[in-house]
Each structure stands twice: as structure tokens, then as C-alpha cells.
Motif scaffolding. Structure first.
Motif, PDB file in Angstrom:
ATOM      1  N   ALA A 307      51.427  46.398  19.122  1.00 51.71           N
ATOM      2  CA  ALA A 307      50.877  47.503  19.912  1.00 51.71           C
ATOM      3  C   ALA A 307      51.374  47.402  21.345  1.00 51.71           C
ATOM      4  O   ALA A 307      51.840  46.344  21.799  1.00 51.71           O
ATOM      5  N   MET A 308      51.249  48.505  22.052  1.00 50.16           N
ATOM      6  CA  MET A 308      51.530  48.541  23.485  1.00 50.16           C
ATOM      7  C   MET A 308      50.198  48.331  24.198  1.00 50.16           C
ATOM      8  O   MET A 308      49.316  49.194  24.157  1.00 50.16           O
ATOM      9  N   PHE A 309      50.045  47.187  24.825  1.00 50.47           N
ATOM     10  CA  PHE A 309      48.785  46.860  25.483  1.00 50.47           C
ATOM     11  C   PHE A 309      48.873  47.133  26.986  1.00 50.47           C
ATOM     12  O   PHE A 309      49.909  46.891  27.620  1.00 50.47           O
ATOM     13  N   THR A 310      47.781  47.626  27.537  1.00 56.00           N
ATOM     14  CA  THR A 310      47.652  47.875  28.965  1.00 56.00           C
ATOM     15  C   THR A 310      46.546  46.989  29.510  1.00 56.00           C
ATOM     16  O   THR A 310      45.477  46.892  28.905  1.00 56.00           O
ATOM     17  N   GLY A 311      46.783  46.377  30.667  1.00 58.81           N
ATOM     18  CA  GLY A 311      45.763  45.512  31.250  1.00 58.81           C
ATOM     19  C   GLY A 311      46.247  44.861  32.516  1.00 58.81           C
ATOM     20  O   GLY A 311      47.071  45.440  33.251  1.00 58.81           O
ATOM     21  N   VAL A 312      45.744  43.662  32.780  1.00 58.53           N
ATOM     22  CA  VAL A 312      46.143  42.925  33.977  1.00 58.53           C
ATOM     23  C   VAL A 312      46.713  41.573  33.572  1.00 58.53           C
ATOM     24  O   VAL A 312      46.394  41.043  32.506  1.00 58.53           O
ATOM     25  N   ASP A 313      47.550  41.052  34.420  1.00 58.10           N
ATOM     26  CA  ASP A 313      48.177  39.759  34.166  1.00 58.10           C
ATOM     27  C   ASP A 313      47.146  38.649  34.355  1.00 58.10           C
ATOM     28  O   ASP A 313      46.560  38.506  35.436  1.00 58.10           O
ATOM     29  N   LEU A 314      46.922  37.857  33.319  1.00 57.19           N
ATOM     30  CA  LEU A 314      45.905  36.808  33.379  1.00 57.19           C
ATOM     31  C   LEU A 314      46.346  35.639  34.251  1.00 57.19           C
ATOM     32  O   LEU A 314      45.530  35.018  34.935  1.00 57.19           O
ATOM     33  N   ARG A 315      47.614  35.346  34.264  1.00 54.83           N
ATOM     34  CA  ARG A 315      48.114  34.244  35.102  1.00 54.83           C
ATOM     35  C   ARG A 315      47.816  34.495  36.576  1.00 54.83           C
ATOM     36  O   ARG A 315      47.372  33.595  37.293  1.00 54.83           O
ATOM     37  N   GLU A 316      48.045  35.726  37.011  1.00 58.96           N
ATOM     38  CA  GLU A 316      47.798  36.035  38.419  1.00 58.96           C
ATOM     39  C   GLU A 316      46.317  35.861  38.769  1.00 58.96           C
ATOM     40  O   GLU A 316      45.980  35.377  39.852  1.00 58.96           O
ATOM     41  N   LEU A 317      45.456  36.222  37.861  1.00 60.25           N
ATOM     42  CA  LEU A 317      44.023  36.075  38.100  1.00 60.25           C
ATOM     43  C   LEU A 317      43.637  34.597  38.182  1.00 60.25           C
ATOM     44  O   LEU A 317      42.841  34.185  39.039  1.00 60.25           O
ATOM     45  N   LEU A 318      44.216  33.783  37.303  1.00 64.81           N
ATOM     46  CA  LEU A 318      43.916  32.355  37.325  1.00 64.81           C
ATOM     47  C   LEU A 318      44.483  31.684  38.580  1.00 64.81           C
ATOM     48  O   LEU A 318      43.888  30.744  39.125  1.00 64.81           O
ATOM     49  N   LEU A 319      45.622  32.164  39.052  1.00 65.26           N
ATOM     50  CA  LEU A 319      46.160  31.623  40.305  1.00 65.26           C
ATOM     51  C   LEU A 319      45.210  31.908  41.466  1.00 65.26           C
ATOM     52  O   LEU A 319      45.056  31.081  42.381  1.00 65.26           O
ATOM     53  N   GLU A 320      44.571  33.055  41.445  1.00 70.87           N
ATOM     54  CA  GLU A 320      43.651  33.417  42.526  1.00 70.87           C
ATOM     55  C   GLU A 320      42.401  32.541  42.532  1.00 70.87           C
ATOM     56  O   GLU A 320      41.911  32.169  43.601  1.00 70.87           O
ATOM     57  N   VAL A 321      41.860  32.227  41.345  1.00 79.32           N
ATOM     58  CA  VAL A 321      40.645  31.403  41.322  1.00 79.32           C
ATOM     59  C   VAL A 321      40.974  29.932  41.508  1.00 79.32           C
ATOM     60  O   VAL A 321      40.098  29.135  41.858  1.00 79.32           O
TER      61      VAL A 321
END
Length: 526
Positions: A307-321
């Protein structure tokens, strides 16, 4: 010599006894009323508290691993309806047996209803998502079941005492009407409970609109027409949402409004954080085609979709926390209490493309595929990475916590293996003699497929034509043509990854980390 004979005692009339058919029906209707009452109250108050579904969930959680794998192999994606139907059949048999034991007294039937009610109560009580209001549904089920058992038994016993007297309104007719009323009410109440439990509003509509209109920071390139050979037997490159395979432990699909969703990221992080759905959509959005594969997929199986999934990059979020040193597992938990662990090194790998996805093929995630938000991690089997309805992410270690399937003997990390599948010809197909097209799919995430070979009737391996590659994170279609004569034939395939890993021919079961072997299809030509 004379003898005296003791006078015989006059025997009283035999105690009335309910006919077997009616007795069994009384037992079944009593339990059916209990199930319906529990379902209806659950739909009104807390859908997760349905005793009937809670028992099914308990079976899924507690069943031996061998039984679970048998069910997957035998029934595939229909395993949940089969489980629910089997639970209903066993319950009906037990209820009928309780009714048969109650031909004279209602006590045995009442005991059966109470025992079943207690089992339902315990299943609800020990759910991972238990909340205080959840006790209402099993309580209602128990009270209604006992009350209906006593009332119908009394009516049936009264009707069994003999023909109606002149002017009697009709004891048998009253029993028939009462039994019919209980049956209809049970069907209506249970159906209403299921409907209410799914929610009445269009919870996905607004999200679909936002997905369609989202400004993407990283849009995916268009899928070329040469990425698949559907006219020659391969599936379309993108799997329609309705056809996308579904494997999870949820007997009832969680229904949660996007505005009620949040994700807590905590544990071994520098800054714990809770994000809402609006927070998610305010971040840079990405769009990525990804093939998801179930570890229970047998060689040549169909538990794989793209499928073509839409969302946010999880790595970037983990880098922020800020993931702290030593954290090697991201332990994710879903709304319904399911949990698994994903290797942190994979989530943090540059270019891996792990996502928190809320869109699928241009619309909101379907409920059964994780609405409102799920995890998508290319290159890992879903049992360690693709948590649906995700609501909690704890950075921890594999030694501190074990995921649901890891506790049941599966592997810890679950990298996807290089595999292929033959889609045409189908097994045992009969085709016209002459030129035959063999076509299928191959996958080797995240590196991609560099080669597919085909062997017919044990002959040498020959290279197949590969479709246009879309991404290393997706499957790749292939086809090959052969001139074959009449009679039976056998074809097999093997894939090679872009970095040279050849699909092994060694046959292995799905447990603990995925099946291996070469797919093999037999067919014949006229």
C-alpha cells in the motif's frame, strides 16, 4: 397359618417433566439471551466489555502456539470468524446440555448459566484494557440469563402438566410465544450491540479528507504502469484496501476517533512526550509505498500486500525525544492492549523509512488496519513492527520486556527473508499446450530484488523478466515464458536480493522467524 400382606401405598401422580426438545431449547435460549444482553450493554457503554468477545480474546491469548498456527494454516484470514463460530457452537452445546439436565428442576440449567456467566465475567475482568465500567456488560448477561432460564423453565414445566383445561388461555401457546419472543429479542439485542460497538459516526471521513489534501514534505513518485503484470497473473502493484491481508489478535476492531487518539513516548528518552493526532498532522508528512508481510506466511502464501502509506517519519520523532544509550527496544502497545518490541537500531537507521501512518492508498486507515494511527516499518515482519491502533511507545531493552509473540516462542527481531511466489499458473490449472507465461512476485526488504530465476520440470534455472522497480521496500513483479508440450508440468522460482542473497531452498516452518523454501506449482497442458 395365616399371613398378612402390608397394604400398598397409593402412588401419587408422577412429577411433571419437560420434553427433551423443549428442555434443550430453554437452555439454549437462556444463554442466547445472556449473550445478547451482554453484547447490547457493551455496545451502549464499553464495546470492549462484551463477554462473548472477551472469551474469544482470552482463547487467542491463552491458546497453545501449535493450535494458533494450525488455525492460521487451516483458515487463513478467516480464523477469527471461525473462532467466534466455534465458541458459539460450544456454548450452544453446553447450554443445551444444561437444559436437558433441567427437565424437572431449573437448578442444573441455572448453574450452567452462572458458570458460563462467571467465565465471561473473568474474561472481561482480566482483559489488558479492563476499566471499571466493563463490569456492567457481564453483570447484565448473568442477571438476564438466570432470569430467562427460570421464567422459561416455569412456563415449560407448566405446559408439560397436561392438556389445557376448558377456558385456559393456552399454556403451550404461551410457552411458544415466550420462547419466540426471547429468540427475536436475543437476535435484535445482539445485533444492536454489535452495531453500536462499531460506532455510528463516520470517524474516518474527516481524516480521509485531510489525507487527500495533505501537503507532503516527501511525496512518493508515481507508480509506473510497468511495475506489475496483472494481465499475466500478478496482483496489481498497490493492493486495494479491501483486499489487503489482515492478521492480528483483535476479535473486535477498536473504534477510536482521531481526536481521542494520542501516543505517549516515554522510557529511556531525554524528554518524554505525548502527541495528539493534530500534532501528528502538523509535522512534515511523508508518503511511501511499503510491502507488509506476515511472519506466518507460508512459502507461496498470500499474507503479503502493498500500500501507499501516508504519515510521519518515526526516526525524526525519536531523534527529537532523544533515545538514551542502551535502549535497544521500542515497546509499542495498541489500544486493545496488544504489545510488541521493535529493534531501536532499525527504527533509527537512516533511510529505513519507519513511519507512524494514518493514511493508506489515499484515504484514512481502515479501522481493521489500525485507524487512526499504526506503525509501519519496512523490512521487518509485522509481528515485531506493525502495531495497529498504536497508543504507547516505550524505549526500553529486550531483556526488560518481551513482546506478545516473543513470549510464545517467536523470534526477537524478525527481519524479512528473500522470497518469491508464483501467481500464474495456479496450482493444478489446466492450460492450452504451447507457450506458457509463468508470473509472480518477489521481495527482499529493504534492499530490493535484483534477480528472479525459474525452473520448469527440474530443468536449469532461467532468468525471468523483472518489472520496473519502485522501491527496495516493496515487492517486485516478474514473468517468464516457456514452450511446453501437453501433459503435467512443474515450475519453481527463487529470488536474489539486490545485494546478492539468494532465496534458500531449505524448507523451514514459519516458527520462529518465517518460512523458507522454493515455491513449487504443478499444472498441466491439454
Amino acid at each position: 397359618m395365616s399371613t398378612t400382606e402390608a397394604p400398598r401405598r397409593a402412588e401419587g401422580p408422577a412429577a411433571p417433566e419437560i420434553p427433551s426438545g423443549w428442555a434443550a431449547l430453554v437452555g439454549v435460549l437462556s444463554v442466547a439471551a445472556a449473550v445478547a444482553a451482554g453484547q447490547l450493554v457493551a455496545g451502549l457503554v464499553a464495546p470492549a466489555s462484551s463477554p462473548y468477545l472477551a472469551v474469544g480474546d482470552a482463547v487467542v491469548r491463552l491458546a497453545p502456539q501449535g493450535l494458533v498456527e494450525f488455525a492460521k494454516a487451516a483458515f487463513g484470514t478467516a480464523d477469527k470468524p471461525v473462532l467466534l463460530a466455534g465458541t458459539g457452537l460450544v456454548t450452544a452445546v453446553v447450554a443445551a446440555a444444561g437444559g436437558l439436565a433441567s427437565r424437572r428442576s431449573p437448578v442444573p440449567g441455572v448453574v450452567v448459566v452462572i458458570v458460563l456467566g462467571v467465565l465471561g465475567f473473568a474474561a472481561v475482568l482480566f482483559q489488558p484494557t479492563f476499566a471499571p465500567l466493563d463490569v456492567l456488560a457481564p453483570t447484565a448477561a448473568l442477571v438476564v440469563g438466570v432470569a430467562v432460564m427460570r421464567k422459561l423453565h416455569a412456563l415449560a414445566l407448566d405446559a408439560a402438566q397436561g392438556p389445557d383445561a376448558p377456558g385456559d388461555p393456552g399454556r403451550r401457546a404461551l410457552l411458544v410465544r415466550s420462547a419466540a419472543a426471547v429468540g427475536v429479542a436475543s437476535l435484535a439485542g445482539g445485533g444492536a450491540g454489535l452495531w453500536l460497538g462499531r460506532g455510528t459516526g463516520d470517524l474516518r471521513g474527516a481524516v480521509t479528507t485531510r489525507v487527500a489534501s495533505a501537503r507532503l514534505a516527501e511525496p512518493a513518485p508515481a507508480i509506473p504502469a510497468t511495475a506489475a503484470f496483472p494481465q499475466q497473473g500478478t496482483p496489481p502493484f498497490l493492493t486495494p484496501n479491501a483486499d489487503f491481508y489482515r492478521i492480528d489478535t483483535a476479535l473486535r476492531v477498536p473504534v477510536l476517533a482521531a481526536e481521542d487518539w494520542s501516543l505517549r513516548i516515554h522510557g529511556m528518552v531525554d524528554a518524554e512526550r505525548t502527541i495528539t493526532f493534530d500534532d501528528l498532522l502538523a509535522r512534515p508528512l511523508v508518503e511511501r509505498p511499503v510491502t507488509l508481510t506476515c511472519v506466518s506466511n507460508p512459502v507461496g502464501g498470500d499474507l503479503i500486500s502493498t500500500a501507499m502509506f501516508t504519515g510521519v517519519d518515526l526516526r525524526e520523532l525519536l531523534l527529537e525525544v532523544g533515545v538514551r544509550p542502551g535502549a535497544d527496544q521500542a515497546f509499542s502497545t495498541s489500544v486493545d492492549g496488544w504489545y510488541t518490541g521493535t529493534p531501536v537500531e532499525v527504527l533509527m537507521e537512516p533511510g529505513r523509512g519507519a513511519m507512524l501512518a494514518f493514511g493508506m492508498n489515499g484515504e484514512a486507515l481502515p479501522f481493521e488496519h489500525g485507524f487512526p494511527v499504526r506503525m509501519v516499518v519496512p523490512g521487518l515482519y509485522g509481528f515485531v513492527s506493525a502495531t495497529k491502533w498504536v497508543t504507547d511507545l516505550e524505549l526500553t531493552t529486550f531483556s526488560a520486556k518481551k513482546g506478545f509473540w516473543l513470549q510464545r516462542g517467536w523470534a526477537e527481531r524478525g527481519p524479512i527473508k528473500t522470497q518469491s511466489r508464483i501467481d500464474h499458473p495456479r496450482a493444478f490449472a489446466v492450460l492450452p499446450a504451447g507457450r506458457v507465461t509463468v508470473a509472480g512476485i518477489a521481495w527482499s526488504q529493504p534492499t530490493g530484488v535484483g534477480r528472479v530465476e525459474v525452473s520448469v520440470d527440474g530443468g536449469p534455472w532461467q532468468d525471468a523478466e523483472l518489472a520496473t522497480e519502485v522501491s527496495g521496500d516493496t515487492w517486485r513483479m516478474w514473468r517468464a515464458e516457456f514452450d511446453l508440450g501437453p501433459g503435467g508440468h512443474d515450475v519453481r522460482s527463487r529470488a536474489t536480493s539486490a545485494d546478492g542473497v539468494v532465496q534458500t531452498g531449505v524448507v523451514a516452518d514459519t516458527v520462529p522467524d518465517g518460512a523458507t523454501g522454493w515455491p513449487d506449482v504443478s499444472f498441466s497442458l491439454d
